[in-house]
Design a protein around this motif. Structure first.
Motif, PDB file in Angstrom:
ATOM      1  N   GLY A  17       7.767 -60.736 -15.338  1.00 20.71           N
ATOM      2  CA  GLY A  17       6.368 -60.495 -14.983  1.00 20.71           C
ATOM      3  C   GLY A  17       6.312 -59.840 -13.612  1.00 20.71           C
TER       4      GLY A  17
ATOM      5  N   GLN B 238       0.401 -63.951 -14.075  1.00 28.16           N
ATOM      6  CA  GLN B 238       1.159 -63.401 -15.199  1.00 28.16           C
ATOM      7  C   GLN B 238       2.651 -63.739 -15.085  1.00 28.16           C
ATOM      8  OE1 GLN B 238       3.219 -60.530 -14.982  1.00 28.16           O
ATOM      9  NE2 GLN B 238       2.991 -59.328 -16.886  1.00 28.16           N
TER      10      GLN B 238
ATOM     11  N   SER C  38       3.303 -58.573 -10.261  1.00 31.66           N
ATOM     12  CA  SER C  38       4.285 -58.010  -9.349  1.00 31.66           C
ATOM     13  C   SER C  38       5.160 -59.066  -8.674  1.00 31.66           C
ATOM     14  CB  SER C  38       3.567 -57.203  -8.260  1.00 31.66           C
ATOM     15  OG  SER C  38       2.767 -58.059  -7.465  1.00 31.66           O
TER      16      SER C  38
ATOM     17  N   THR D 222      -2.198 -64.579 -20.410  1.00 32.88           N
ATOM     18  CA  THR D 222      -1.747 -63.227 -20.764  1.00 32.88           C
ATOM     19  C   THR D 222      -1.883 -63.046 -22.272  1.00 32.88           C
ATOM     20  OG1 THR D 222       0.506 -64.057 -21.021  1.00 32.88           O
ATOM     21  CG2 THR D 222      -0.031 -63.081 -18.909  1.00 32.88           C
TER      22      THR D 222
ATOM     23  N   SER E   7      -0.934 -60.783 -10.410  1.00 32.23           N
ATOM     24  CA  SER E   7       0.462 -60.743  -9.968  1.00 32.23           C
ATOM     25  C   SER E   7       1.093 -62.093  -9.659  1.00 32.23           C
ATOM     26  CB  SER E   7       0.601 -59.841  -8.740  1.00 32.23           C
ATOM     27  OG  SER E   7       0.557 -58.495  -9.133  1.00 32.23           O
TER      28      SER E   7
ATOM     29  N   SER F   2       3.531 -54.951 -13.462  1.00 31.40           N
ATOM     30  CA  SER F   2       3.379 -56.200 -14.197  1.00 31.40           C
ATOM     31  C   SER F   2       4.708 -56.657 -14.766  1.00 31.40           C
ATOM     32  CB  SER F   2       2.365 -56.012 -15.337  1.00 31.40           C
ATOM     33  OG  SER F   2       1.149 -55.526 -14.834  1.00 31.40           O
TER      34      SER F   2
ATOM     35  N   TYR G 133      -0.716 -51.892 -18.255  1.00 32.88           N
ATOM     36  CA  TYR G 133      -1.952 -52.330 -17.601  1.00 32.88           C
ATOM     37  C   TYR G 133      -2.682 -53.384 -18.456  1.00 32.88           C
ATOM     38  CZ  TYR G 133      -1.412 -48.144 -14.610  1.00 32.88           C
ATOM     39  OH  TYR G 133      -0.950 -47.185 -13.746  1.00 32.88           O
TER      40      TYR G 133
ATOM     41  N   ASN H 162      -1.620 -55.771 -19.968  1.00 32.40           N
ATOM     42  CA  ASN H 162      -1.112 -57.104 -19.706  1.00 32.40           C
ATOM     43  C   ASN H 162      -1.996 -57.909 -18.759  1.00 32.40           C
ATOM     44  OD1 ASN H 162       1.479 -58.967 -19.470  1.00 32.40           O
ATOM     45  ND2 ASN H 162       1.832 -57.276 -20.893  1.00 32.40           N
ATOM     46  N   ASP H 163      -2.788 -57.194 -17.958  1.00 33.85           N
ATOM     47  CA  ASP H 163      -3.623 -57.852 -16.952  1.00 33.85           C
ATOM     48  C   ASP H 163      -5.014 -58.188 -17.468  1.00 33.85           C
ATOM     49  OD1 ASP H 163      -1.490 -57.299 -15.283  1.00 33.85           O
ATOM     50  OD2 ASP H 163      -2.393 -55.465 -14.481  1.00 33.85           O
TER      51      ASP H 163
END
Lengths: 489, 485
Positions: free
Chosen positions: B149, B178, B151, B401, B175, B128, B419, B421-422
């Motif tokens: 951010g 964010q 991915s 977010t 991905s 992330s 994690y 963050n998701d």
């Protein structure tokens, strides 16, 4: 017909043991392309020439189901009188091996495409029904080649991704003979359906064999061992013999049988442990997220059912009814679709019973000798029918027929033409025969006198002379009648 | 002319079509920007020669009927590109050159665009913050100490820094959205199955979805239109007629019902996020939309569910990287097993290994029912929550977010906080729905914050329309000082 009794038991000191066998047969689906890719499935190509990016598991590649393979599995299921599941799921079976590029095999685990079915075996002690547990579709792995280089293993991915049907039987088999009959029956059914060529040499049909033993009368099954990947019926039978006896010995010695996976060593004719239950792979099955569940419409199944060819069990019944064959003859003649087709073509044009006798006798012996099969027989069905008809009508004798048959094999010619050109037609004109016989009798007056004086053995001599003079063409029945009449006079 | 690169894609397209600028000039301008922005580490591979070649080709024979006429584009390095190295941010693919082109990128090229380069990302899209890439972390143009951010961090960074006029990412648990939120850009995760997954290095097959990352909502609709479409090479691709998202884009959202889920107000959420959400509600209300309180009761289980399902699939998807047929192979080891072990130990980074371990564990016999199977059941409940809500509302508004961009290194030693963050983005992936992240404001440090619009399956047009109206009335503008050049 007296029926034999089932008699495959192992006698130990402590009792009589019964052998319980279940098979997991891997049958390669007949299809032009692989289960999830467009690569060719043709056998015998150079290594790694039939490999797509999907089969070799390149990044981002996705499987797409080959509908023909699905149809083939449904056809096979129908041929096994099995329940076709409208909903089935492809799962991933995860393990690492060099010839498994994805690191998992796509298979079906909890929801197979075909459910319970049954297969009927004709055994000397009567017919026996073997239950089918399930049939599922899965990918084949590639092939590791260990003997090309002393220090490296080579991998051929031509087979990687080819569709297999795994057909799992219930533990209903009780002897190596039943295993033989079962495999052959599966093979026949699939060849009739055109869903698997059943070629064991090319690996299109191979099996894992589960063997356990128990004392006769026991209700519970013994601990089983699985013998992996046996690729001929002979080896299956040898493996079962060895394994069942090994297990009985253990039990007789008061030892326990370990549930394990074993390998059959064809050179030493023995099974040996490959891995125990504790070392069993944890395959971490889970539904393949790249594939949606397979939903079959009932109409597709119904249509496939309607288009199925006549299957061996039905054909056998019909042959008995329609052609007046006995059960044994019918069995032999339906054992391969091509044989049954050939027979039916011959029977249409000639005597049905005589055709069966000659096919199962001289024709099969010749094919066997020459290493041929019915599809490339040097004698066409039409010519063979003419030959049978010539015998039936009395045009040639059975002995001459064998000569004609030989010439047909060599030349491929029509029997009429051979009989005609070689003058092999049977002499069945009573006047001509009488003339010939009178000639013989007048030349052998002394023998006639001896015969009349009671030396009846000489009758054979006269027949021989007639045959000699006629070049073997004299109708034997007529010759007998006329000889008897003239010798009396 | 010098500032062509800070315009939106649709403005650039206008300039190309009206011949105010040639494709070659445009490409050269981006190349210059990229060369000046090495500090951001947004690119793994550049394809300048090929891009200049393609630009000239376009200028010689311009086809202005296409959606992306003459546009150079950099894409996330998770998309396989023919004859161009594709790494997925991993050592294990550091030398991998595909012989094939992913469907999504091929769609872009078929619409007139061409490749400018491959953008850095978290290794196998697992991260992330873009800190798990083998090729080093990417820096957020918003500030030299901030993550972009992840991915799709190379994508968000390059877009915000004017290194590409638009880009594409992939979104497995957030991905795209964010990183868009962290860089003040627009990001859309389409409905699962709208964009083909063929040729995208797989992370978690039932969740992965490619989508556009752009400066404006209009750009987003153009890119979505270009990249999406049915693909018979992907069994999970949806077979439906292609939509003209940009042509049908409209800003009238009067009467639309917007759901506000109470479960998205999480504990310890910064006040600014709450205020941002309130601001978003007000904008939509002023535009004539109706706000409706809804409940998505299983939201709290989404994160644990995601962190079972995604690693499970990943553990299997990544089994193919064994050093045998392509990619990195360790020279150590005396047999096959040791070669596998060394290749994978040296080829994968820590985060990837962590997820392979988690995934292997949750699929193991004895744990499968307790973890994987249960997670699948919860996933159905999460999906049902959304289905129920969408009988009452047209779209759902949430924050993208729980925070703005965090500092580089801040969370690297605490995977769980990473994690977390998701938390607002993963439920959407589990339900397979489309969601749009829009830049909506700044926190007190001046870092961008995003709001998320979640739509019904295949209702991309509606959330794009709402986003379009929102964008016009929000007054957000990314003002990034080019400190790196």
């Amino acid at each position: 017909m007296s029926k034999e009794k089932f008699d495959y038991f192992i006698n130990g000191e402590k009792g009589k043991y019964e052998v319980v066998i279940g098979l997991e047969v891997h049958a390669q689906v007949l299809s032009n392309s692989k289960l999830f890719s467009g690569s060719s499935t043709k056998f015998g190509a150079d290594p790694n020439k039939q490999v797509s990016l999907i089969d070799s598991a390149f990044p981002g590649m996705l499987p797409v189901i080959n509908e023909e393979c699905v149809k083939q599995a449904v056809r096979t299921g129908l041929g096994l009188n099995a329940k076709i599941n409208n909903y089935s799921v492809f799962d991933r079976k995860n393990y690492f091996y060099a010839d498994l590029p994805q690191g998992y095999q796509i298979s079906q685990y909890k929801n197979p495409i075909v459910g319970e079915g049954k297969v009927l075996l004709d055994m000397p002690y009567g017919s026996k029904e073997i239950g089918i547990e399930r049939l599922h579709l899965e990918q084949d792995a590639g092939k590791s080649i260990h003997d090309m280089d002393p220090s490296s293993t080579y991998v051929d991915l031509n087979r990687s991704g080819i569709a297999l049907m795994e057909i799992v039987s219930k533990p209903h088999l009780r002897s190596p003979d039943e295993v033989n009959a079962y495999i052959k029956k599966l093979r026949t059914i699939m060849r009739y359906l055109g869903t698997c060529d059943g070629n064991m040499q090319e690996g299109s049909l191979r099996a894992d064999v589960n063997v356990s033993v128990r004392k006769v009368g026991d209700k519970n099954f013994g601990t089983r061992c699985e013998i992996k990947n046996v690729n001929s019926i002979k080896f299956m039978q040898m493996a079962i013999e060895y394994e069942a006896n090994r297990q009985v010995e253990l039990l007789e010695d008061g030892k326990e049988i370990d549930q394990e996976t074993r390998l059959f060593d064809t050179k030493k004719n023995e099974t040996r442990s490959m891995r125990s239950k504790e070392d069993a792979h944890d395959y971490r099955y889970f539904p393949d997220p790249d594939l949606l569940p397979l939903k079959l419409e009932q109409k597709l199944i119904d249509d496939l059912k309607k288009s199925l060819p006549e299957l061996p069990d039905n054909k056998k019944e019909r042959f008995i009814q329609e052609y007046g064959l006995n059960s044994y003859e019918a069995n032999v003649l339906v054992s391969e679709k091509e044989i049954s087709d050939y027979y039916e073509e011959v029977a249409k044009l000639s005597d049905k019973k005589l055709a069966a006798t000659w096919m199962m006798g001289d024709l099969f012996a010749m094919l066997n000798d020459k290493g041929l099969n019915i599809s490339n027989s040097p004698i066409s069905a039409k010519n063979f029918a003419e030959l049978v008809q010539s015998i039936k009508s009395g045009e040639i004798s059975g002995r001459i027929a064998k000569e004609v048959f030989e010439i047909m094999v060599e030349s491929g010619d029509n029997p009429k033409k051979i009989i005609e050109s070689k003058g092999m037609k049977q002499q069945s004109n009573p006047k001509e025969l009488e003339k010939m016989i009178n000639e013989i009798l007048s030349k052998n007056k002394d023998k006639v006198d001896q015969y009349k004086a009671g030396k009846e053995k000489l009758f054979g001599f006269f027949v021989g002379q007639v045959m000699k003079l006629s070049g073997g063409k004299a109708n034997p029945q007529l010759t007998n009648e006329i000889l008897k009449k003239l010798l009396k006079g | 002319m010098s500032n062509i690169t800070n315009q939106s894609l649709s403005e650039i397209l206008e300039s190309i079509k009206s011949k105010k600028i040639s494709s070659l000039e445009l490409t050269q301008a981006y190349i210059k920007n990229i060369e000046n922005a090495k500090k951001l580490n947004a690119f793994v591979t550049t394809t300048f020669d090929q891009a200049l070649e393609n630009a000239k080709k376009f200028d010689n024979k311009p086809n202005n009927e296409q959606l992306l006429s003459g546009i150079p584009l950099a894409v996330k390095d998770l998309f396989c590109t023919e004859n161009v190295k594709t790494t997925a941010g991993s050592n294990i693919l550091n030398n991998f050159i595909p012989s094939y082109e992913s469907t999504v990128t091929k769609n872009l090229w078929n619409n007139g665009a061409f490749l400018l380069g491959k953008l850095n990302c978290d290794e196998f899209a697992m991260g992330s913050s873009n800190e798990t890439s083998f090729f080093g972390n990417v820096i957020n143009p918003i500030g030299d100490h901030l993550v972009p951010g992840g991915s799709s961090g190379g994508s968000s960074s390059a877009l915000a820094a004017d290194l590409t006029p638009a880009t594409i990412g992939t979104d497995t648990g957030g991905s795209i959205r964010q990183p868009a939120s962290f860089t003040g850009t627009v990001g859309l995760k389409p409905t699962y199955g709208l964009c083909s997954r063929w040729g995208i290095v797989a992370f978690a097959s039932s969740l992965d979805q490619a989508g556009p990352m752009t400066k404006t909502v209009n750009d987003c609709s153009i890119m979505l239109e270009a990249m999406s479409g049915f693909d018979d090479k992907d069994s999970t691709s949806i077979n439906k007629k292609k939509e003209s998202y940009s042509k049908n884009l409209k800003d009238n959202i009067k009467g639309l019902k917007i759901g506000i889920p109470k479960e998205y107000r999480v504990d310890n959420m910064p006040k600014e996020i709450d205020e941002l959400w309130e601001k978003g509600k007000k904008i939509l209300k002023d535009l004539g939309a109706q706000l409706i309180d809804i409940s998505l009761p299983h939201t709290k289980y989404a994160l644990p569910t995601y962190y079972i399902v995604a690693p499970a699939e990943a553990s299997s998807n990544l089994a193919r990287y064994d050093g045998v047929r392509y990619g990195y192979r360790s020279q150590k080891g005396k047999d096959l097993i040791e070669m596998y072990e060394n290749t994978r130990s040296e080829g994968f980074g820590d985060e990837v290994k962590r997820r392979i371990l988690i995934g292997t564990y949750v699929l193991s016999s004895g744990y499968y029912d307790a973890y994987y199977l249960k997670a699948q059941k919860v996933r159905q409940l999460i999906k049902k929550d959304f289905d129920d809500s969408f009988t009452k509302v047209d779209a759902i508004l949430t924050p993208s977010t729980p925070s703005s961009a965090f500092k580089i290194g801040e969370k690297t030693n605490d995977p769980v906080s990473m994690y977390l963050n998701d938390i607002f983005t993963v439920p959407v992936n589990l339900a397979g729905l489309p969601a749009l992240s829009l830049p909506a404001g700044l926190d007190k440090q001046g870092y961008p914050l995003g709001l998320q619009l979640i739509g019904k399956a295949l209702d991309e047009q509606k959330i794009l329309n709402i986003g379009y109206a929102f964008e016009k009335n929000c007054g957000y503008k990314n003002e990034i000082k080019k400190w790196w050049s």
